[in-house]
Design a protein around this motif. Structure first.
Motif, PDB file in Angstrom:
ATOM      1  N   TYR A   1      -3.666 -14.420   5.757  1.00  0.00           N
ATOM      2  CA  TYR A   1      -3.141 -13.401   6.668  1.00  0.00           C
ATOM      3  C   TYR A   1      -1.973 -12.711   5.980  1.00  0.00           C
ATOM      4  CZ  TYR A   1      -0.847 -11.126  10.581  1.00  0.00           C
ATOM      5  OH  TYR A   1      -0.264 -10.186  11.394  1.00  0.00           O
ATOM      6  N   ARG A   2      -2.048 -11.390   5.839  1.00  0.00           N
ATOM      7  CA  ARG A   2      -1.018 -10.622   5.145  1.00  0.00           C
ATOM      8  C   ARG A   2      -0.647  -9.415   5.988  1.00  0.00           C
ATOM      9  NH1 ARG A   2      -0.600 -12.732   0.107  1.00  0.00           N
ATOM     10  NH2 ARG A   2      -2.250 -14.243  -0.335  1.00  0.00           N
ATOM     11  N   LYS A   3       0.651  -9.159   6.081  1.00  0.00           N
ATOM     12  CA  LYS A   3       1.129  -8.151   7.024  1.00  0.00           C
ATOM     13  C   LYS A   3       2.160  -7.220   6.401  1.00  0.00           C
ATOM     14  CE  LYS A   3       4.569 -11.519   8.695  1.00  0.00           C
ATOM     15  NZ  LYS A   3       5.781 -10.901   8.177  1.00  0.00           N
ATOM     16  N   MET A   4       2.295  -6.071   7.042  1.00  0.00           N
ATOM     17  CA  MET A   4       3.403  -5.178   6.743  1.00  0.00           C
ATOM     18  C   MET A   4       4.644  -5.657   7.492  1.00  0.00           C
ATOM     19  SD  MET A   4       1.777  -1.371   7.217  1.00  0.00           S
ATOM     20  CE  MET A   4       0.413  -0.754   6.225  1.00  0.00           C
ATOM     21  N   SER A   5       5.806  -5.388   6.931  1.00  0.00           N
ATOM     22  CA  SER A   5       7.055  -5.634   7.651  1.00  0.00           C
ATOM     23  C   SER A   5       7.187  -4.605   8.769  1.00  0.00           C
ATOM     24  CB  SER A   5       8.237  -5.504   6.696  1.00  0.00           C
ATOM     25  OG  SER A   5       8.359  -4.149   6.261  1.00  0.00           O
ATOM     26  N   PRO A   6       7.981  -4.880   9.789  1.00  0.00           N
ATOM     27  CA  PRO A   6       8.188  -3.891  10.854  1.00  0.00           C
ATOM     28  C   PRO A   6       8.633  -2.533  10.310  1.00  0.00           C
ATOM     29  CG  PRO A   6       9.054  -5.995  11.563  1.00  0.00           C
ATOM     30  CD  PRO A   6       8.657  -6.159  10.113  1.00  0.00           C
ATOM     31  N   LYS A   7       9.527  -2.535   9.328  1.00  0.00           N
ATOM     32  CA  LYS A   7      10.012  -1.280   8.755  1.00  0.00           C
ATOM     33  C   LYS A   7       8.864  -0.468   8.172  1.00  0.00           C
ATOM     34  CE  LYS A   7      13.328   0.501   5.347  1.00  0.00           C
ATOM     35  NZ  LYS A   7      14.350   0.118   4.312  1.00  0.00           N
ATOM     36  N   THR A   8       7.966  -1.142   7.450  1.00  0.00           N
ATOM     37  CA  THR A   8       6.835  -0.442   6.838  1.00  0.00           C
ATOM     38  C   THR A   8       5.834   0.013   7.893  1.00  0.00           C
ATOM     39  OG1 THR A   8       7.104  -1.708   4.798  1.00  0.00           O
ATOM     40  CG2 THR A   8       4.984  -0.636   5.136  1.00  0.00           C
ATOM     41  N   VAL A   9       5.543  -0.836   8.870  1.00  0.00           N
ATOM     42  CA  VAL A   9       4.637  -0.446   9.959  1.00  0.00           C
ATOM     43  C   VAL A   9       5.120   0.846  10.606  1.00  0.00           C
ATOM     44  CG1 VAL A   9       3.757  -1.061  12.243  1.00  0.00           C
ATOM     45  CG2 VAL A   9       3.883  -2.808  10.463  1.00  0.00           C
ATOM     46  N   LEU A  10       6.408   0.920  10.888  1.00  0.00           N
ATOM     47  CA  LEU A  10       6.947   2.091  11.587  1.00  0.00           C
ATOM     48  C   LEU A  10       6.964   3.329  10.695  1.00  0.00           C
ATOM     49  CD1 LEU A  10       9.719   0.321  13.672  1.00  0.00           C
ATOM     50  CD2 LEU A  10       7.520   1.221  14.475  1.00  0.00           C
TER      51      LEU A  10
ATOM     52  N   TRP B   1       0.843  -1.194   0.000  1.00  0.00           N
ATOM     53  CA  TRP B   1       0.000   0.000   0.000  1.00  0.00           C
ATOM     54  C   TRP B   1       0.878   1.244   0.000  1.00  0.00           C
ATOM     55  CZ3 TRP B   1      -3.329  -1.788   4.766  1.00  0.00           C
ATOM     56  CH2 TRP B   1      -4.227  -2.774   4.352  1.00  0.00           C
ATOM     57  N   PRO B   2       0.602   2.227  -0.874  1.00  0.00           N
ATOM     58  CA  PRO B   2       1.386   3.473  -0.854  1.00  0.00           C
ATOM     59  C   PRO B   2       1.232   4.213   0.469  1.00  0.00           C
ATOM     60  CG  PRO B   2       0.055   3.316  -2.858  1.00  0.00           C
ATOM     61  CD  PRO B   2      -0.416   2.229  -1.940  1.00  0.00           C
ATOM     62  N   LEU B   3       2.318   4.758   0.958  1.00  0.00           N
ATOM     63  CA  LEU B   3       2.275   5.543   2.185  1.00  0.00           C
ATOM     64  C   LEU B   3       1.469   6.821   1.934  1.00  0.00           C
ATOM     65  CD1 LEU B   3       3.628   5.365   5.064  1.00  0.00           C
ATOM     66  CD2 LEU B   3       5.305   7.001   4.191  1.00  0.00           C
ATOM     67  N   PRO B   4       0.517   7.165   2.805  1.00  0.00           N
ATOM     68  CA  PRO B   4      -0.291   8.370   2.577  1.00  0.00           C
ATOM     69  C   PRO B   4       0.534   9.647   2.742  1.00  0.00           C
ATOM     70  CG  PRO B   4      -0.778   7.431   4.730  1.00  0.00           C
ATOM     71  CD  PRO B   4       0.127   6.457   4.035  1.00  0.00           C
ATOM     72  N   SER B   5       0.141  10.664   1.987  1.00  0.00           N
ATOM     73  CA  SER B   5       0.771  11.971   2.133  1.00  0.00           C
ATOM     74  C   SER B   5       0.355  12.585   3.457  1.00  0.00           C
ATOM     75  CB  SER B   5       0.330  12.887   0.988  1.00  0.00           C
ATOM     76  OG  SER B   5      -1.051  13.209   1.126  1.00  0.00           O
ATOM     77  N   GLN B   6       1.068  13.617   3.870  1.00  0.00           N
ATOM     78  CA  GLN B   6       0.726  14.298   5.118  1.00  0.00           C
ATOM     79  C   GLN B   6      -0.659  14.938   5.040  1.00  0.00           C
ATOM     80  OE1 GLN B   6       2.539  14.753   8.361  1.00  0.00           O
ATOM     81  NE2 GLN B   6       2.841  12.757   7.398  1.00  0.00           N
ATOM     82  N   ASP B   7      -1.045  15.442   3.872  1.00  0.00           N
ATOM     83  CA  ASP B   7      -2.384  16.024   3.740  1.00  0.00           C
ATOM     84  C   ASP B   7      -3.463  14.974   3.991  1.00  0.00           C
ATOM     85  OD1 ASP B   7      -1.409  18.520   3.177  1.00  0.00           O
ATOM     86  OD2 ASP B   7      -1.572  18.318   1.003  1.00  0.00           O
TER      87      ASP B   7
ATOM     88  N   ILE C   1       8.461  -3.808  16.409  1.00  0.00           N
ATOM     89  CA  ILE C   1       7.443  -2.787  16.146  1.00  0.00           C
ATOM     90  C   ILE C   1       7.131  -2.000  17.417  1.00  0.00           C
ATOM     91  CG2 ILE C   1       5.001  -2.434  15.587  1.00  0.00           C
ATOM     92  CD1 ILE C   1       5.306  -4.861  13.643  1.00  0.00           C
ATOM     93  N   MET C   2       6.942  -2.706  18.521  1.00  0.00           N
ATOM     94  CA  MET C   2       6.589  -2.015  19.761  1.00  0.00           C
ATOM     95  C   MET C   2       7.735  -1.145  20.270  1.00  0.00           C
ATOM     96  SD  MET C   2       3.516  -2.833  19.917  1.00  0.00           S
ATOM     97  CE  MET C   2       3.240  -1.789  21.349  1.00  0.00           C
ATOM     98  N   ALA C   3       8.977  -1.605  20.094  1.00  0.00           N
ATOM     99  CA  ALA C   3      10.124  -0.768  20.478  1.00  0.00           C
ATOM    100  C   ALA C   3      10.174   0.484  19.612  1.00  0.00           C
ATOM    101  CB  ALA C   3      11.419  -1.567  20.341  1.00  0.00           C
ATOM    102  N   GLY C   4       9.866   0.339  18.318  1.00  0.00           N
ATOM    103  CA  GLY C   4       9.873   1.482  17.413  1.00  0.00           C
ATOM    104  C   GLY C   4       8.800   2.494  17.742  1.00  0.00           C
TER     105      GLY C   4
END
Length: 499
Positions: A241-250, A188-194, A287-290
């Protein structure tokens, strides 16, 4: 550049003659799905605008329903849709809650009668597309992963098709199968700040958050589920079940913080599902540490499967001992960061537990809840389900006694803990085995979407109790704990004889 307008449906109230609201009024909560869909369409070259009809205080009656001998007024809250239909090349309406079905169909009908092409998505439209097609929708999206969004947008707006239509039902009866494999949240593309700023909220449905944790962001870190619970629509999505990687989640959490969020709800269907795979436990810790490094509070508003917080991770015949390191990471709060609030889906911790494969036996459940409280989370919502076909007054008495025991033990560990008990009545969600069983049993008493989709309006009898008696037990169970924090729980309902 083609224009797409995405509509957020106005909120719903069910008001009795005394002005009490008998449903959950969700008006200023963070918007999750818009953060996912809008960036996809923008990345595809579309000019996308959100029309948030919850953003307002206008109230409009649109009907009534009789429940427990009371005439309840159906009222939409927000603002009316005043934008002309021809101001966009395509309109998109998201409808996740069955209780908002009628307001959604009113919006669709208004637009389609003016010649607009309206595409409808969301959980309720996925499960039961027919009402939306009958209201005038051009098509209903049947792919919950996001893989269908660009192809239907190209088709509706007359653009060159980048890929064949998939995962959609059109008004003319054509059905196009979803792509395989489904889209992963990792893509999924990361949303813009707007976009993120537009989707921030200030209401959180589980509790009243302190001012310093507002506004609230939202991150859907995964989709799908490894379970196949008979009351849930998620298995029908056929996503696995499909997930984001920790890097993407953060990255997503960081985007919420940059936009001004002080807390973030993670409403994933099964955030802890990743622990079932090699390295998944370490992903959760990372993820939780991040999140803590970002200085954010996290909110588990849709609940976490606490059985996956055991040493055996909920695998068959596995060790049910709490994994203390994992629990502290997920539920720990140091006064500034970590988990500020979470929903525990206890469902049926005593009688009737066999209906839910994800649940722990009662003694192990008590041990797990103790460990969660000891982790330091300051606010817990404890959710239970009432109104199962075999429920009786005796089983409800046992449930009440058990929850009272748990509540007092939790408060003995942390006297400052806010502990709300939220008893949900069965909701027959379209397409689920539970819904089919309720209808075939003859126990279902209502078909009105505002009632069967409501969080607090019991709609089915049991073999031993009327739906009104089920409703009475909701009120009794809700009185355990800090019930004054929930508006509906302060309502003094009619007697159980009112049918």
């Amino acid at each position: 550049m083609k224009k797409i307008k995405m509509v957020e449906i106005p909120a719903l109230k069910l008001l009795d003659e005394n002005g009490n609201n008998w449903t959950a009024l969700r008006r200023r909560e963070p918007l999750v799905s818009k953060q996912i869909v809008m960036p996809q369409l923008m990345a595809g070259g579309y000019d996308v605008e959100m029309i948030n009809l919850k953003d307002g205080t206008e109230e409009t009656d649109f009907g009534t329903v009789t429940w427990r001998g009371m005439e309840l007024r159906k009222v939409v809250v927000g603002r009316a849709l005043r934008e002309p239909a021809d101001s966009a090349d395509m309109w998109a309406v998201t409808i996740n809650y069955i209780q908002e079905r009628e307001p959604a169909c009113m919006i669709i009908r208004q637009l389609s009668e003016q010649g607009a092409k309206v595409i409808v998505g969301g959980s309720d439209a996925f499960a039961d597309p027919q009402p939306y097609l009958e209201a005038g929708a051009y098509g209903v999206v049947q792919d919950k992963s996001g893989a269908a969004n660009l192809s239907i947008a190209d088709y509706v707006t007359g653009q060159p098709q980048r890929e064949p239509l998939s995962g959609v039902i059109l008004a003319d009866g054509q059905k196009f199968k979803s792509k395989s494999p489904p889209m992963s949240p990792e893509d999924w593309p990361l949303p813009s700040q707007d976009v993120v700023k537009e989707c921030l909220g200030i209401d959180y449905w589980e509790t009243q958050l302190p001012e310093h944790l507002l506004p609230i962001g939202s991150v859907m870190a995964d989709i799908g589920c490894d379970r196949k619970c008979d009351f849930c629509e998620t298995p029908l999505y056929r996503l696995g079940y499909r997930k984001m990687s920790p890097k993407t989640v953060l990255k997503w959490f960081a985007a919420q913080k940059e936009a001004g969020a002080k807390s973030v709800i993670c409403p994933s269907d099964q955030f802890l599902g990743r622990v079932l795979w090699k390295g998944g436990r370490e992903e959760v810790l990372e993820i939780m540490a991040g999140i803590r490094e970002l200085g954010l509070a996290v909110l588990w508003g849709n609940g976490l499967e606490i059985k996956k917080l055991t040493v055996g991770r909920s695998l068959p015949n596995s060790d049910l001992t709490p994994d203390i390191e994992l629990i502290n990471a997920v539920w720990g709060w140091d006064g500034k960061t970590g988990c500020y609030q979470g929903y525990i889906p206890a469902e049926r911790p005593t009688f009737g537990r066999e209906s839910y494969a994800k649940l722990l036996p009662w003694q192990e459940h008590l041990t797990m809840v103790r460990a969660i409280v000891e982790a330091g989370v300051p606010d817990i919502t404890y959710g239970v389900i009432v109104g199962l076909p075999d429920d009786s007054h005796d089983s409800m008495v046992g449930l009440h006694e058990a929850i009272e025991e748990l509540y007092h033990e939790a408060k003995s560990i942390n006297p400052d803990l806010v502990f709300n008990v939220t008893p949900y009545a069965i909701r027959p969600l379209p397409g689920t085995p539970q819904s089919a069983q309720l209808r075939s049993s003859g126990l279902l008493r209502f078909e009105d979407p505002a009632i069967i989709g409501g969080f607090w309006t019991a709609c089915a009898d049991t073999k031993h109790m009327s739906y009104a008696e089920v409703s009475d037990w909701q009120t009794k169970l809700a009185a355990i704990g800090n019930s004054e924090l929930m508006e509906w729980q302060s309502i003094t309902g009619p007697t159980a004889n009112a049918q």
